[in-house]
Design an enzyme around this catalytic site. Structure first.
Site, PDB file in Angstrom:
ATOM      1  N   ASP A  85       5.866   7.367  -9.401  1.00 25.10           N
ATOM      2  CA  ASP A  85       5.976   6.032  -9.977  1.00 25.10           C
ATOM      3  C   ASP A  85       7.431   5.618 -10.176  1.00 25.10           C
ATOM      4  O   ASP A  85       7.733   4.417 -10.194  1.00 25.10           O
ATOM      5  CB  ASP A  85       5.189   5.953 -11.292  1.00 25.10           C
ATOM      6  CG  ASP A  85       3.717   5.649 -11.060  1.00 25.10           C
ATOM      7  OD1 ASP A  85       3.417   4.920 -10.093  1.00 25.10           O
ATOM      8  OD2 ASP A  85       2.865   6.128 -11.825  1.00 25.10           O
ATOM      9  N   GLU A 115       4.277  -0.348 -12.809  1.00 26.04           N
ATOM     10  CA  GLU A 115       4.793   0.983 -12.468  1.00 26.04           C
ATOM     11  C   GLU A 115       5.674   1.527 -13.599  1.00 26.04           C
ATOM     12  O   GLU A 115       5.664   2.735 -13.886  1.00 26.04           O
ATOM     13  CB  GLU A 115       5.593   0.931 -11.162  1.00 26.04           C
ATOM     14  CG  GLU A 115       4.822   0.454  -9.938  1.00 26.04           C
ATOM     15  CD  GLU A 115       3.679   1.369  -9.527  1.00 26.04           C
ATOM     16  OE1 GLU A 115       3.478   2.421 -10.163  1.00 26.04           O
ATOM     17  OE2 GLU A 115       2.972   1.007  -8.566  1.00 26.04           O
ATOM     18  N   HIS A 118       3.388   2.850 -16.175  1.00 27.63           N
ATOM     19  CA  HIS A 118       2.863   4.158 -15.762  1.00 27.63           C
ATOM     20  C   HIS A 118       3.859   5.260 -16.105  1.00 27.63           C
ATOM     21  O   HIS A 118       3.483   6.306 -16.638  1.00 27.63           O
ATOM     22  CB  HIS A 118       2.577   4.165 -14.258  1.00 27.63           C
ATOM     23  CG  HIS A 118       1.527   3.194 -13.830  1.00 27.63           C
ATOM     24  ND1 HIS A 118       1.232   2.946 -12.510  1.00 27.63           N
ATOM     25  CD2 HIS A 118       0.703   2.391 -14.539  1.00 27.63           C
ATOM     26  CE1 HIS A 118       0.274   2.040 -12.430  1.00 27.63           C
ATOM     27  NE2 HIS A 118      -0.064   1.691 -13.644  1.00 27.63           N
ATOM     28  N   TYR A 122       3.521   8.657 -18.890  1.00 29.54           N
ATOM     29  CA  TYR A 122       3.673  10.093 -18.681  1.00 29.54           C
ATOM     30  C   TYR A 122       4.564  10.702 -19.766  1.00 29.54           C
ATOM     31  O   TYR A 122       4.281  11.783 -20.291  1.00 29.54           O
ATOM     32  CB  TYR A 122       4.255  10.380 -17.296  1.00 29.54           C
ATOM     33  CG  TYR A 122       3.493   9.735 -16.165  1.00 29.54           C
ATOM     34  CD1 TYR A 122       2.099   9.784 -16.119  1.00 29.54           C
ATOM     35  CD2 TYR A 122       4.151   9.042 -15.149  1.00 29.54           C
ATOM     36  CE1 TYR A 122       1.399   9.167 -15.095  1.00 29.54           C
ATOM     37  CE2 TYR A 122       3.453   8.431 -14.122  1.00 29.54           C
ATOM     38  CZ  TYR A 122       2.081   8.493 -14.102  1.00 29.54           C
ATOM     39  OH  TYR A 122       1.385   7.881 -13.093  1.00 29.54           O
ATOM     40  N   GLU A 182       0.518   5.189  -3.080  1.00 32.19           N
ATOM     41  CA  GLU A 182      -0.384   4.626  -4.080  1.00 32.19           C
ATOM     42  C   GLU A 182      -1.852   4.902  -3.776  1.00 32.19           C
ATOM     43  O   GLU A 182      -2.673   4.934  -4.699  1.00 32.19           O
ATOM     44  CB  GLU A 182      -0.160   3.123  -4.190  1.00 32.19           C
ATOM     45  CG  GLU A 182       1.267   2.765  -4.573  1.00 32.19           C
ATOM     46  CD  GLU A 182       1.390   1.390  -5.182  1.00 32.19           C
ATOM     47  OE1 GLU A 182       1.277   1.297  -6.408  1.00 32.19           O
ATOM     48  OE2 GLU A 182       1.607   0.427  -4.420  1.00 32.19           O
ATOM     49  N   GLU A 216      -3.399   1.265  -9.423  1.00 37.33           N
ATOM     50  CA  GLU A 216      -2.948   1.700  -8.094  1.00 37.33           C
ATOM     51  C   GLU A 216      -3.898   1.224  -7.000  1.00 37.33           C
ATOM     52  O   GLU A 216      -3.462   0.907  -5.886  1.00 37.33           O
ATOM     53  CB  GLU A 216      -2.810   3.228  -8.046  1.00 37.33           C
ATOM     54  CG  GLU A 216      -1.826   3.826  -9.050  1.00 37.33           C
ATOM     55  CD  GLU A 216      -0.386   3.378  -8.853  1.00 37.33           C
ATOM     56  OE1 GLU A 216      -0.109   2.575  -7.956  1.00 37.33           O
ATOM     57  OE2 GLU A 216       0.479   3.851  -9.620  1.00 37.33           O
ATOM     58  N   HIS A 219      -2.863  -2.250  -6.364  1.00 42.80           N
ATOM     59  CA  HIS A 219      -1.585  -2.267  -5.648  1.00 42.80           C
ATOM     60  C   HIS A 219      -1.803  -1.944  -4.169  1.00 42.80           C
ATOM     61  O   HIS A 219      -1.161  -2.533  -3.295  1.00 42.80           O
ATOM     62  CB  HIS A 219      -0.612  -1.251  -6.247  1.00 42.80           C
ATOM     63  CG  HIS A 219      -0.309  -1.481  -7.694  1.00 42.80           C
ATOM     64  ND1 HIS A 219       0.465  -0.616  -8.435  1.00 42.80           N
ATOM     65  CD2 HIS A 219      -0.661  -2.489  -8.536  1.00 42.80           C
ATOM     66  CE1 HIS A 219       0.568  -1.065  -9.672  1.00 42.80           C
ATOM     67  NE2 HIS A 219      -0.113  -2.201  -9.760  1.00 42.80           N
TER      68      HIS A 219
END
Length: 342
Positions: A85, A115, A118, A122, A182, A216, A219
């Site tokens: 990402d 993104e 995302h 994490y 993706e 994703e 996308h």
């Protein structure tokens, strides 16, 4: 390729091509070249979510109860997703500058923002379960793990070629690489986290992964549409050699994803690697169909029925989230506005 001008007073609002075309630079959603992109724009807006809203207290306790192999796999998979990402955030910014069509620029801006979310998610997950020192070590995995680095360089090289020399051919190759990143390279991770979730483990993390998976997929739909329109606008790119390049690149990507699964998911209870190999080929076929191409693996099927409850339809057809962590306040995907599933 030249970047889109801020304004072009002699050009129409509706672009004449998605790259290297003419456009005024003004976005009128009622006058765009690809009208179905307005539908995607609205879906992407409805999919807004924030990682910090997902409770992680149970995951923090359950992580300590995972066996050492599951803990190692969890950390390596989060490390991989963070790298993918990160690359994607930069790539979408590169692409946006060269899109002539203002509606596609607008959608690319939203995708880039997603993104970033995302990536932050994490960090949020890791900060909930491991020390700061270990968090930093996990974000360094990609530099030292040879299998992980090989996968990342495979995509990086195509993205870097476009960044260094933006032309229609390098753009074509970069869009193919995007479909891999993706649309294929996340699926070992999806399977691992959903495998934990079906045993009621790490449900907060899996809920977050389900949101990422939904993003994703859309996308991938966007770049699939860009790919198809590119071949219409630039017929000189629609050659047997280029189409063969797509199949060769995706076949190589399938090999990378399978090797990553064999490396990472070996001895993970509940994962059958033979089934997973066919599943990845099934996923690759779906990406090819999004690009308007025939499947590369005609016999491949989804042979992992346990993963179907984690599809977009199942996750969005419930009044509360599948993982029972919180009510969904986000847009509901249906046959009318959904573009893909697992």
């Amino acid at each position: 390729m030249k970047k889109q001008d801020i304004f072009n007073t002699s050009a129409p609002n509706k672009s004449t091509a998605i790259i290297e075309g003419e456009s005024s630079g003004i976005l009128n959603w009622n006058d765009i070249r690809m009208p179905h992109m307005y539908k995607l724009y609205k879906v992407l807006l409805l999919n807004h979510w924030i990682a910090d809203e997902i409770p992680m207290s149970k995951d923090a306790l359950q992580y300590l109860e995972l066996d050492p192999k599951e803990q190692e796999t969890f950390k390596k998979q989060i490390g991989l997703l963070a790298v993918l990402d990160s690359m994607q955030t930069m790539f979408v910014g590169d692409v946006k500058d060269y899109l002539t069509d203002s509606s596609l620029q607008a959608i690319a801006a939203i995708i880039g923002q997603q993104e970033v979310v995302h990536n932050q998610s994490y960090s949020y997950v890791l900060s909930s379960i491991v020390s700061e020192k270990e968090q930093n070590e996990i974000f360094e995995y990609w530099k030292h793990d040879p299998i992980l680095l090989e996968r990342n360089l495979f995509i990086r090289d195509a993205y870097q070629e476009f960044r260094d020399d933006p032309n229609p051919q390098s753009f074509f190759k970069a869009v193919v690489a995007d479909m891999v990143l993706e649309g294929i390279f996340f699926y070992v991770g999806f399977a691992f986290f959903y495998n934990l979730a079906r045993d009621q483990k790490m449900l907060g993390t899996s809920q977050m992964i389900s949101y990422i998976q939904r993003d994703e997929n859309q996308h991938s739909y966007f770049f699939g549409e860009v790919f198809k329109q590119l071949l219409v606008d630039r017929p000189e790119l629609n050659t047997p050699e280029n189409i063969q390049y797509v199949y060769d690149f995706i076949d190589e990507a399938v090999g990378y994803e399978i090797r990553w699964a064999e490396y990472l998911l070996n001895d993970i209870a509940g994962i059958d690697l033979d089934e997973f190999r066919e599943y990845i080929r099934f996923v690759a076929n779906k990406r090819l169909r999004l690009m308007g191409l025939a499947p590369a693996y005609p016999e491949a099927q989804n042979v992992m029925p346990w993963i179907k409850p984690f599809s977009d339809e199942a996750l969005n057809d419930t009044k509360t989230d599948f993982f029972e962590a919180k009510s969904r306040n986000y847009g509901k995907t249906s046959d009318d506005n959904g573009f893909d599933d697992l």
